[in-house]
Design an enzyme around this catalytic site. Structure first.
Site, PDB file in Angstrom:
ATOM      1  N   CYS A 244      30.914  37.498  45.151  1.00  0.00           N
ATOM      2  CA  CYS A 244      30.743  36.039  45.029  1.00  0.00           C
ATOM      3  C   CYS A 244      30.380  35.359  46.348  1.00  0.00           C
ATOM      4  O   CYS A 244      30.068  34.176  46.363  1.00  0.00           O
ATOM      5  CB  CYS A 244      31.991  35.412  44.438  1.00  0.00           C
ATOM      6  SG  CYS A 244      32.249  35.896  42.724  1.00  0.00           S
TER       7      CYS A 244
ATOM      8  N   ASN B  29      31.609  30.877  36.278  1.00  0.00           N
ATOM      9  CA  ASN B  29      31.396  31.542  37.564  1.00  0.00           C
ATOM     10  C   ASN B  29      30.139  32.411  37.471  1.00  0.00           C
ATOM     11  O   ASN B  29      30.142  33.455  36.833  1.00  0.00           O
ATOM     12  CB  ASN B  29      32.633  32.398  37.880  1.00  0.00           C
ATOM     13  CG  ASN B  29      32.521  33.117  39.215  1.00  0.00           C
ATOM     14  OD1 ASN B  29      31.481  33.105  39.855  1.00  0.00           O
ATOM     15  ND2 ASN B  29      33.612  33.743  39.620  1.00  0.00           N
TER      16      ASN B  29
ATOM     17  N   HIS C 158      32.355  27.611  45.970  1.00  0.00           N
ATOM     18  CA  HIS C 158      32.122  28.624  44.937  1.00  0.00           C
ATOM     19  C   HIS C 158      32.879  28.206  43.676  1.00  0.00           C
ATOM     20  O   HIS C 158      34.005  27.720  43.744  1.00  0.00           O
ATOM     21  CB  HIS C 158      32.602  29.984  45.439  1.00  0.00           C
ATOM     22  CG  HIS C 158      32.529  31.046  44.396  1.00  0.00           C
ATOM     23  ND1 HIS C 158      31.380  31.304  43.673  1.00  0.00           N
ATOM     24  CD2 HIS C 158      33.465  31.914  43.941  1.00  0.00           C
ATOM     25  CE1 HIS C 158      31.619  32.283  42.829  1.00  0.00           C
ATOM     26  NE2 HIS C 158      32.870  32.671  42.954  1.00  0.00           N
TER      27      HIS C 158
HETATM   28  O1  UT7 Z   1      34.758  34.585  41.902  1.00  0.00           O
HETATM   29  C1  UT7 Z   1      35.387  35.714  42.437  1.00  0.00           C
HETATM   30  C2  UT7 Z   1      36.812  35.530  42.625  1.00  0.00           C
HETATM   31  N1  UT7 Z   1      37.502  35.345  41.365  1.00  0.00           N
HETATM   32  C3  UT7 Z   1      38.411  34.396  41.284  1.00  0.00           C
HETATM   33  O2  UT7 Z   1      38.563  33.645  42.212  1.00  0.00           O
HETATM   34  C4  UT7 Z   1      39.264  34.338  40.036  1.00  0.00           C
HETATM   35  C5  UT7 Z   1      40.693  34.111  40.433  1.00  0.00           C
HETATM   36  N2  UT7 Z   1      41.630  34.170  39.332  1.00  0.00           N
HETATM   37  C6  UT7 Z   1      41.712  33.234  38.365  1.00  0.00           C
HETATM   38  O3  UT7 Z   1      40.911  32.331  38.315  1.00  0.00           O
HETATM   39  C7  UT7 Z   1      42.859  33.292  37.419  1.00  0.00           C
HETATM   40  O4  UT7 Z   1      43.794  34.256  37.873  1.00  0.00           O
HETATM   41  C8  UT7 Z   1      42.488  33.603  35.946  1.00  0.00           C
HETATM   42  C9  UT7 Z   1      41.742  32.434  35.352  1.00  0.00           C
HETATM   43  C10 UT7 Z   1      41.662  34.879  35.871  1.00  0.00           C
HETATM   44  C11 UT7 Z   1      43.760  33.801  35.137  1.00  0.00           C
HETATM   45  O5  UT7 Z   1      44.579  32.654  35.242  1.00  0.00           O
HETATM   46  P1  UT7 Z   1      46.114  32.804  35.648  1.00  0.00           P
HETATM   47  O6  UT7 Z   1      46.660  31.463  35.642  1.00  0.00           O
HETATM   48  O7  UT7 Z   1      46.193  33.576  36.925  1.00  0.00           O
HETATM   49  O8  UT7 Z   1      46.682  33.628  34.437  1.00  0.00           O
HETATM   50  P2  UT7 Z   1      47.510  34.973  34.461  1.00  0.00           P
HETATM   51  O9  UT7 Z   1      46.617  36.132  34.636  1.00  0.00           O
HETATM   52  O10 UT7 Z   1      48.680  34.834  35.366  1.00  0.00           O
HETATM   53  O11 UT7 Z   1      48.075  34.969  32.971  1.00  0.00           O
HETATM   54  C12 UT7 Z   1      49.011  33.984  32.513  1.00  0.00           C
HETATM   55  C13 UT7 Z   1      49.236  34.194  31.030  1.00  0.00           C
HETATM   56  C14 UT7 Z   1      49.515  35.648  30.685  1.00  0.00           C
HETATM   57  O12 UT7 Z   1      50.429  35.650  29.597  1.00  0.00           O
HETATM   58  P3  UT7 Z   1      51.996  35.922  29.831  1.00  0.00           P
HETATM   59  O13 UT7 Z   1      52.071  37.252  30.494  1.00  0.00           O
HETATM   60  O14 UT7 Z   1      52.455  34.793  30.696  1.00  0.00           O
HETATM   61  O15 UT7 Z   1      52.539  35.890  28.443  1.00  0.00           O
HETATM   62  C15 UT7 Z   1      48.189  36.170  30.231  1.00  0.00           C
HETATM   63  O16 UT7 Z   1      48.310  37.255  29.349  1.00  0.00           O
HETATM   64  O17 UT7 Z   1      48.054  33.849  30.332  1.00  0.00           O
HETATM   65  C16 UT7 Z   1      47.616  34.972  29.529  1.00  0.00           C
HETATM   66  N3  UT7 Z   1      46.152  34.956  29.513  1.00  0.00           N
HETATM   67  C17 UT7 Z   1      45.450  34.274  28.596  1.00  0.00           C
HETATM   68  N4  UT7 Z   1      45.810  33.506  27.554  1.00  0.00           N
HETATM   69  C18 UT7 Z   1      44.839  32.955  26.831  1.00  0.00           C
HETATM   70  C19 UT7 Z   1      45.291  35.572  30.362  1.00  0.00           C
HETATM   71  N5  UT7 Z   1      44.030  35.315  30.003  1.00  0.00           N
HETATM   72  C20 UT7 Z   1      44.091  34.518  28.931  1.00  0.00           C
HETATM   73  C21 UT7 Z   1      43.115  33.907  28.107  1.00  0.00           C
HETATM   74  N6  UT7 Z   1      43.529  33.138  27.076  1.00  0.00           N
HETATM   75  N7  UT7 Z   1      41.788  34.065  28.329  1.00  0.00           N
END
Ligand code: UT7
Length: 331
Positions: free
Chosen positions: A116, A286, A256
């Site tokens: 990225c 993204n 970004h």
């Molecule tokens: O561009 C290159 C660099 N990339 C980035 O900068 C991306 C950085 N990361 C992020 O933007 C975020 O970490 C994500 C958007 C990918 C994920 O968001 P998060 O707030 O970090 O969610 P998480 O992975 O901590 O998951 C929280 C909860 C989990 O459920 P439990 O374990 O709390 O029950 C996940 O299973 O949300 C669940 N979850 C979803 N629920 C609905 C994860 N993905 C989804 C989804 N829809 N798509």
């Protein structure tokens, strides 16, 4: 004699027609519009459909728009850099094909890969060629067909990414406009958190790698998020400090577009209000190497000669950094 700086003198962009909304994703994986919107800020992204169309297709369209807007003869371009994480092929530079297709027959061309941060790093590379006096017209294109490496059964990654391309022309400037300063960093610890395991020299393609879905991007979102928030904000703050820029001096932040929460953290750290923050994540998601030039293209009409722009990016590798650039033209 005044020092030659490297200015952006034209921009172009392209996004494919197909709009993949959060509603469509709801039919593919266990997710919902509300979760995606509140956790990322994304409402929809563009996807390139059609057999035989790779990243070069997007890059060519963006470059052609720039050439048309600027009424520039492609034969004048001396170098084309395609910043991309999804080249058409691993061997045979996408940029060489793009150059031929747009008629840039006097240019040499190569790809640059830093996930990225590819476009941000590419800005440094393009500017260096101009500042040194070696070339006078360098075309930097950021393009990615992320949908080609996305696993549409993995809800943690498929919701974020989209396809697109943007292009920027770098030329010499003698009024002190253009790239002023850069702070670029990388840290290999990051390669375990955001990667595509197979298809490279470490793990060549095999039946096994296909079966294990290792030709798709894998992301440990939470870890990447933490590194991204800290490093994007830190590098933007560092660039401001180093150049004695207050929040009043900065006209635009060009961040970004990975997650709205990361963008907000960066702009808060810089003390900027939302009106100075370029954002199109809600429409494109993204697009990896394309986020920064897509923003420039979308906001071009609002940019004024002399505006102070701060770019910031973070990506796989890890790679990250910030660039301070003075805008060079009124459109
Ligand atoms: O561009 C290159 C660099 N990339 C980035 O900068 C991306 C950085 N990361 C992020 O933007 C975020 O970490 C994500 C958007 C990918 C994920 O968001 P998060 O707030 O970090 O969610 P998480 O992975 O901590 O998951 C929280 C909860 C989990 O459920 P439990 O374990 O709390 O029950 C996940 O299973 O949300 C669940 N979850 C979803 N629920 C609905 C994860 N993905 C989804 C989804 N829809 N798509």
């Amino acid at each position: 004699m005044s020092k030659t700086t490297a200015a952006i003198t034209a921009v172009g962009s392209y996004v494919p027609d197909f709009v993949m909304t959060n509603k469509i994703l709801e039919t593919l994986v266990d997710t919902n519009d509300e979760w995606i919107t509140t956790r990322t800020g994304i409402k929809e992204r563009r996807i390139l459909k059609g057999e035989g169309l790779g990243t070069s297709y997007l890059a060519i369209k963006a470059a052609e728009q720039l050439l048309e807007k600027r009424k520039l003869d492609p034969k004048e371009i001396e170098l084309i850099i395609v910043a991309t994480a999804t080249p058409d092929m691993l061997v045979a530079a996408t940029a060489a094909y793009v150059a031929s297709e747009i008629g840039a027959t006097n240019a040499f061309a190569y790809d640059l890969q830093a996930a990225c941060s590819s476009f941000l790093y590419g800005m440094s590379t393009a500017a260096s060629y101009i500042e040194s006096g070696r070339y006078k017209k360098v075309l930097l294109i950021g393009a990615d067909k992320m949908s080609s490496i996305i696993d549409y059964t993995d809800r943690t990654t498929c919701i974020i990414f989209g396809d697109g391309a943007g292009a920027a022309l770098f030329e010499p400037n003698n009024e002190g406009l253009g790239l002023q300063d850069e702070y670029l960093r990388s840290d290999g610890v990051g390669r375990n958190f955001l990667k595509m395991d197979a298809g490279g020299s470490l793990l060549p393609a095999s039946e096994e790698t296909v079966k294990n879905r290792q030709h798709f991007i894998y992301q440990d979102g939470k870890s990447v998020f933490k590194f991204a928030v800290t490093n994007m904000a830190d590098s933007a703050a560092k660039i401001m400090e180093r150049n004695n820029l207050t929040h009043e001096d900065v006209d635009w932040l060009i961040p970004h577009q990975a997650n709205k929460r990361i963008i907000d953290a960066t702009s808060n750290r810089m003390g900027l209000d939302d009106s100075k923050v370029m954002m199109n994540i809600q429409r494109y998601g993204n697009t990896t190497s394309a986020t920064l030039p897509l923003l420039l293209s979308d906001y071009e009409s609002q940019l004024k000669k002399g505006d102070n722009l701060v770019f910031a990016a973070f990506g796989g590798g890890f790679t990250w950094g910030s660039i301070y650039l003075k805008w060079a033209y009124n459109s």
